[in-house]
Scaffold this motif. Structure first.
Motif, PDB file in Angstrom:
ATOM      1  N   LEU B  20      43.882  33.932  42.224  1.00  9.10           N
ATOM      2  CA  LEU B  20      42.995  35.071  42.448  1.00  9.10           C
ATOM      3  C   LEU B  20      43.195  36.150  41.399  1.00  9.10           C
ATOM      4  CD1 LEU B  20      42.952  35.791  46.274  1.00  9.10           C
ATOM      5  CD2 LEU B  20      41.216  34.720  44.843  1.00  9.10           C
ATOM      6  N   TYR B  21      44.386  36.169  40.854  1.00  9.75           N
ATOM      7  CA  TYR B  21      44.723  37.297  40.001  1.00  9.75           C
ATOM      8  C   TYR B  21      43.787  37.469  38.801  1.00  9.75           C
ATOM      9  CZ  TYR B  21      47.260  40.997  37.905  1.00  9.75           C
ATOM     10  OH  TYR B  21      47.556  42.204  37.384  1.00  9.75           O
ATOM     11  N   ILE B  23      40.810  36.571  38.417  1.00 12.61           N
ATOM     12  CA  ILE B  23      39.480  36.980  38.875  1.00 12.61           C
ATOM     13  C   ILE B  23      39.495  38.459  39.256  1.00 12.61           C
ATOM     14  CG2 ILE B  23      37.617  36.480  40.507  1.00 12.61           C
ATOM     15  CD1 ILE B  23      38.244  34.091  38.830  1.00 12.61           C
ATOM     16  N   ALA B  24      40.573  38.861  39.935  1.00 10.54           N
ATOM     17  CA  ALA B  24      40.704  40.275  40.313  1.00 10.54           C
ATOM     18  C   ALA B  24      40.643  41.154  39.076  1.00 10.54           C
ATOM     19  CB  ALA B  24      42.012  40.482  41.064  1.00 10.54           C
ATOM     20  N   VAL B  25      41.305  40.692  38.008  1.00  9.15           N
ATOM     21  CA  VAL B  25      41.283  41.460  36.754  1.00  9.15           C
ATOM     22  C   VAL B  25      39.848  41.532  36.221  1.00  9.15           C
ATOM     23  CG1 VAL B  25      42.039  41.502  34.351  1.00  9.15           C
ATOM     24  CG2 VAL B  25      43.645  40.869  36.156  1.00  9.15           C
ATOM     25  N   ILE B  27      37.032  41.304  37.816  1.00  2.47           N
ATOM     26  CA  ILE B  27      36.175  42.183  38.629  1.00  2.47           C
ATOM     27  C   ILE B  27      36.472  43.645  38.318  1.00  2.47           C
ATOM     28  CG2 ILE B  27      35.614  42.920  40.981  1.00  2.47           C
ATOM     29  CD1 ILE B  27      36.073  40.077  41.902  1.00  2.47           C
ATOM     30  N   ASP B  28      37.751  43.989  38.261  1.00  2.00           N
ATOM     31  CA  ASP B  28      38.092  45.388  37.969  1.00  2.00           C
ATOM     32  C   ASP B  28      37.593  45.809  36.591  1.00  2.00           C
ATOM     33  OD1 ASP B  28      39.192  45.468  40.403  1.00  2.00           O
ATOM     34  OD2 ASP B  28      41.246  45.907  39.766  1.00  2.00           O
ATOM     35  N   LEU B  52      33.998  34.001  44.141  1.00  3.24           N
ATOM     36  CA  LEU B  52      33.546  34.703  45.343  1.00  3.24           C
ATOM     37  C   LEU B  52      32.802  33.770  46.298  1.00  3.24           C
ATOM     38  CD1 LEU B  52      32.138  38.001  43.793  1.00  3.24           C
ATOM     39  CD2 LEU B  52      34.183  37.795  45.210  1.00  3.24           C
ATOM     40  N   LEU B  61      28.181  40.891  45.185  1.00  2.00           N
ATOM     41  CA  LEU B  61      28.153  41.017  43.725  1.00  2.00           C
ATOM     42  C   LEU B  61      26.774  41.450  43.217  1.00  2.00           C
ATOM     43  CD1 LEU B  61      29.740  40.732  41.114  1.00  2.00           C
ATOM     44  CD2 LEU B  61      29.036  38.334  40.998  1.00  2.00           C
TER      45      LEU B  61
END
Lengths: 445, 586
Positions: B20-21, B23-25, B27-28, B52, B61
């Motif tokens: 997930l990490y 992807i989290a980056v 998105i941010d 997602l 999104l």
């Protein structure tokens, strides 16, 4: 404005009231947008201030309150620069502002200093995305091992924010100082004009412009005339006019040729030999040219007069209005203090029935073309409080002075009104008096 | 590519197994202050959507993206493009309409490239809509855009009619035609221009009856619009419309408008006719071309505006030449700009005309143009010589060619000299060694001592190409002695030119000439009193090193470079050391 100017109310004065006036605060241009909802000013410090009219409010006592203009956005449009090749300083002063026709929810304007035209976008934002994956609400970095699900940012309402962003920079096309810009009715192009050239730009292309007029002689010693101002016809996308320092106006048709060095009409009034003097040429130089909204007339301003020309009549103006004929006897001293080179602008009202232009001593003049009445008004802090009614002023030459009259000798030549603008549909005017902006409107009812 | 904020990427590495990490980056970083990072995230939008899942992509999104139209153009452009390929990521054709809101808002931004990309993506995904969805979701969007308050949205609508028209019911079709009509008479010229530019495309999907009834009247109206910027676009539409109509209708429906355009008051419209001439000719067929277009074209060749004549002259190729020739002759008497446009195409005519006609009709023109006062005209003739060479052989021209070349070679403007140098290898190839040695060799050598560096540089390069063409033996006899002779020139710039020539020629000349003739000269120049010459010796040695044999390198080059490496001058030292480290000297 059914010229009841004497009953005019002052709606909103000294919006830019400073106790100290630095050079940078001197307003160098004012311009309403096409709906009149926005008013932009540019100053010597390179700033642009945009005012927005308050929404009209129907109030309970059924007296309609007209919207006042409040600051909407302020931004630094131009910065001082230095041309290292020519060892010249390029001032940041905003010479002209022109609004583009509205194309979406944002507003666009062109601003120019001596060398560079910029396209600005002024837009609103009232939502803000919230929620990060790697940070918590307070902005602290979260431990990556605690991230077990993904968050997509969500838009939340926020206080209205107005942003100004430079969208295009049109540079490197002018050797001399840009004196005017004008947007074409085709919504696609505009012209920028300097002392010797008129350049045609596409609003979307910054690296190329077409030189459509060039009056530079092969030998600069032979230079006798410069271009002082140029404007596109309001409806015919192929027609533009430019004025010259010799008091003539040329009308060009871009359909005829790619290069408009041959004009299709030439407006000039033969000189009256009886008034010929050393100053004749200087005072006949045209400082501003404006098409009427209906596109039938041209208005020009020279040092002492405003003239209205019919596009169908090239040999003489249709109407001539004396702005401050009482200065004719003082030309010598006006030459000595350089005032004779001041460039006054002129504007039409929305229906082309009244014209307005500035003078000295913070006076400005209005001429009603139908009734032939004219009035002199004063924009000054001393004589006007908010919502007060403007009193007409009168200047007398020498001799006896009646009460309320001002002698021509006591006029203050440092207080000049060069820049004015008229709301496109209503009787609201904006007058720049050095570092103060005055907005006047017709008396309600 | 993978440009990311420092701390984030470190954490990512430390915690690599957490999928997930990254992807989290991503998105941010959709909201990062650095536009490059935002752009990077947008370009990986499909990765985010995949992570997602289709459900969250649709509900979270896309709504977020719909409101991100405040971003920089390049980000919006990338977003508009991504969304065109997003159908599977929102759950397939069944849900493709979820992509409409963000694309709709992108279709109203002020930046044309972004709007166009959004329209392109909308056109793409329209094909993925079922006929029902097209009427329920897509067509209402087109209507909304078409009746939008701002002209940006109305211009975007113009590009969407043609994709939905063929796939909707006849009632909706009637509505679409009505919307298109309205936009053709919109108040703002921007919208009328957009409609005019899509007129041809829209006509193609319409039933023939409607082409005759609707499109022709719109076409006629746009072609007589008050703004010439609109009228000129109608000329383009004319091509597609004419292709659609049967021959017998062309005369009544299209030709009056086209004739009018060819005589428009505005040169820009006439220019368009001249520019689109070949396409128009194809579209209207041979009969009308002969009766109508050719006379119109002749007028365009004589137009009062140079831009129009130039455009027409450019289209001369492929016209019926017996008709055109008188007019081509006429052009000689017009302005520079047109002449140079004609000069650039006239040579191509010889292949069409054949040998006899070329000699009879074109040769006099070539010869006249070779003597033209404007260097650009002469250059355009010379640069297209190869076409004539094939047909009549260049010898026919050589007597006139030479003075023209010599004059250009000595033109006061260095850019003109530069241009002629660039054609030298071509000319040499066509004229042959003998002619070259006799007439042109001197010129080529003279350029080596030109006072403009760019010319000397080009002259050096030219020599290399000549050697490639004529061979090493020719070089040894004609060029090398002259080049080496310049090594003793009192002007250090000329001495350096020797070195530059050697750099360029060594490879083409081969080991023997390089070792026996060039190397001694270079080595001798290492004692030059000008440091610039000395460090160029070091550079030259580095350059010609690979051509030399090992013996020469060790016994001759190495000692000299070592000497230069201890030179007083910093630059000489530097380049000598560089050469030592690059060449296999150890």
């Amino acid at each position: 404005m059914e010229e009841e100017s004497d009953t005019r109310k002052i709606n909103n004065s000294f919006l830019r009231d400073h106790n100290y006036a630095t050079e940078a605060d001197i307003i160098s241009t004012v311009e309403f947008n096409s709906s009149g909802e926005l008013l932009a000013t540019g100053d010597k410090g390179g700033r642009v201030v945009v005012f927005q009219r308050e929404q009209e409010v129907e109030n309970a006592n059924n007296s309609q309150r007209r919207g006042e203009y409040n600051v909407y956005s302020t931004f630094q449009s131009h910065e001082p620069e230095f041309d290292y090749l020519k060892s010249l300083e390029i001032e940041e002063k905003i010479n002209k502002i022109k609004w583009l026709p509205q194309q979406n929810a944002a507003y666009f304007l062109l601003s120019t200093n001596d060398k560079t035209v910029k396209l600005w976008k002024i837009s609103e934002r009232d939502k803000r995305p919230e929620g990060y994956n790697l940070k918590d609400e307070d902005g602290r970095i979260r431990d990556p091992s605690t991230i077990t699900s993904l968050r997509v940012p969500v838009l939340q309402p926020m206080d209205l924010m107005v942003e100004a962003t430079a969208r295009r920079v049109f540079s490197n096309a002018h050797t001399y100082h840009i004196n005017s810009i004008s947007v074409n009715s085709d919504h696609q192009t505009y012209i920028s004009t300097d002392d010797l050239q008129v350049n045609l730009w596409n609003l979307e292309i910054t690296n190329r412009s077409f030189n459509i007029v060039d009056i530079k002689p092969a030998n600069m010693e032979e230079l006798t005339e410069v271009i002082t101002s140029a404007e596109f016809h309001p409806q015919q996308c192929h027609t533009f006019a430019y004025s010259s320092s010799k008091g003539s106006i040329r009308l060009c048709d871009m359909r005829q040729a790619a290069l408009c060095d041959r004009h299709c009409k030439y407006f000039e009034e033969p000189e009256d030999p009886s008034t010929r003097s050393f100053f004749s040429e200087i005072i006949s130089s045209i400082s501003d040219v404006k098409f009427s909204h209906n596109g039938r007339y041209l208005m020009t301003r020279d040092y002492l007069t405003v003239k209205v020309w019919d596009l169908q009549m090239e040999n003489k103006p249709l109407e001539t209005y004396q702005v401050h004929d009482y200065l004719r006897g003082k030309l010598c001293s006006l030459y000595e203090n350089d005032c004779i080179f001041d460039k006054f602008e002129c504007v039409w009202n929305g229906s082309d029935s009244v014209i307005m232009t500035g003078s000295y001593n913070n006076f400005f003049r209005m001429f009603d073309r139908n009734t032939k009445r004219d009035v002199t008004l004063e924009a000054s802090r001393e004589n006007s409080k908010p919502r007060a009614i403007l009193k007409p002023r009168k200047v007398c030459i020498g001799g006896k002075r009646r009460k309320d009259e001002i002698s021509v000798d006591s006029l203050d030549f440092s207080k000049k009104i060069l820049h004015t603008t008229w709301h496109p549909h209503e009787n609201i005017i904006a007058v720049a008096a050095t570092n103060n902006l005055y907005i006047f409107q017709d008396k309600v009812n | 590519e993978e440009k990311r904020a420092g701390p984030a990427s470190t954490l990512y590495c430390a915690d690599g197994d957490d999928s997930l990490y990254p992807i989290a980056v991503l998105i941010d970083e959709l909201r990062n202050e650095d536009v490059q990072l935002r752009l990077n995230s947008i370009k990986k939008l499909s990765t985010i959507a995949l992570a997602l899942g289709v459900e969250r992509t649709r509900t979270e999104l896309l709504p977020f993206l719909t409101d991100t139209i405040y971003d920089e153009d390049e980000v919006l452009l990338a977003l508009a493009e991504q969304l065109g390929n997003f159908t599977m990521l929102v759950g397939g054709p069944e849900y493709v309409h979820c992509l409409l809101p963000p694309l709709e808002s992108l279709a109203t931004v002020e930046e044309t490239v972004v709007r166009d990309k959004a329209v392109e993506s909308l056109r793409k995904i329209s094909q993925e809509h079922s006929p029902v969805d097209l009427e329920v979701h897509f067509e209402p969007l087109v209507k909304r855009l078409a009746s939008g308050d701002w002209f940006t949205s109305r211009t975007s609508a113009c590009g969407l009619f043609s994709v939905c028209y063929p796939r909707v019911s006849s009632t909706v079709k009637a509505e679409i035609r009505q919307h298109f009509r309205t936009l053709c008479s919109d108040d703002t010229p921007m919208v009328r221009r957009a409609a005019a530019s899509k007129l041809g495309e829209f006509a193609k999907v319409l039933e023939l009856d409607y082409v005759k009834s609707d499109i022709i009247s719109l076409f006629t109206a746009l072609a007589s619009d008050e703004q010439d910027s609109v009228r000129l676009l109608a000329v383009e539409a004319c091509v597609s419309i004419a292709t659609l109509l049967p021959q017998e209708d062309l005369e009544t429906l299209v030709m009056p408008t086209l004739r009018q355009a060819a005589e428009d008051k505005s040169w820009r419209v006439r220019y368009m006719v001249a520019d689109k001439f070949s396409e128009l000719q194809k579209a209207v067929g041979p009969e009308i071309t002969k009766n109508d277009l050719v006379p119109a074209f002749q007028n365009l060749l004589k137009d009062c505006e140079a831009e129009v004549r130039a455009a027409a002259a450019n289209k001369v190729k492929g016209k019926r030449l017996n008709i055109m020739l008188p007019f081509i002759r006429l052009i000689q008497y017009t302005n520079q700009h047109v002449k140079s446009a004609l000069a650039s195409v006239i040579m191509g005519l010889s292949t069409i005309l054949g040998k006899d006609n070329t000699i009879e009709h074109l040769l006099p023109l070539f010869l006249a143009q070779l003597k033209d006062e404007c260097p650009e005209v002469r250059l355009n003739i010379i640069s297209n010589l190869d076409c004539v060479n094939e047909v009549i052989g260049i010898r026919q021209l050589s007597q006139s060619l030479l003075p023209a070349i010599v004059e250009l070679a000595e033109d006061a403007k260095w850019r003109v000299r530069l241009a002629i140098i660039e054609y030298m290898p071509l000319l040499a190839g066509q004229l042959g060694v003998e002619f070259f040695d006799e007439k042109l060799n001197t010129l080529c050598m003279a350029w080596l001592i030109d006072h403009v560096y760019a010319i000397r540089e080009a002259a050096t390069c030219n020599l290399m190409k000549l050697v490639e063409k004529f061979g090493a033996e020719w070089a040894q006899n004609t060029i090398v002695p002259k080049v080496l002779g310049m090594a003793n020139d009192p002007n250090y710039l000329h001495r350096m030119t020797t070195l530059f020539c050697i750099n360029a020629l060594s490879e083409a000349c081969g080991q023997e000439i390089t070792t026996k003739q060039m190397l001694p000269v270079v080595l001798k120049m290492s004692n030059d009193q000008v440091a610039n010459v000395r460090f160029n010796v070091a550079k030259s040695l580095q350059k010609i090193g690979p051509v030399l044999d090992n013996n020469a390198l060790q016994t001759e080059v190495k000692p000299v470079l070592e000497k230069l490496a201890s030179d007083q001058d910093m630059d000489v030292k530097y380049f000598a050391q560089e050469a030592i480290s690059v060449l296999p000297l150890a």
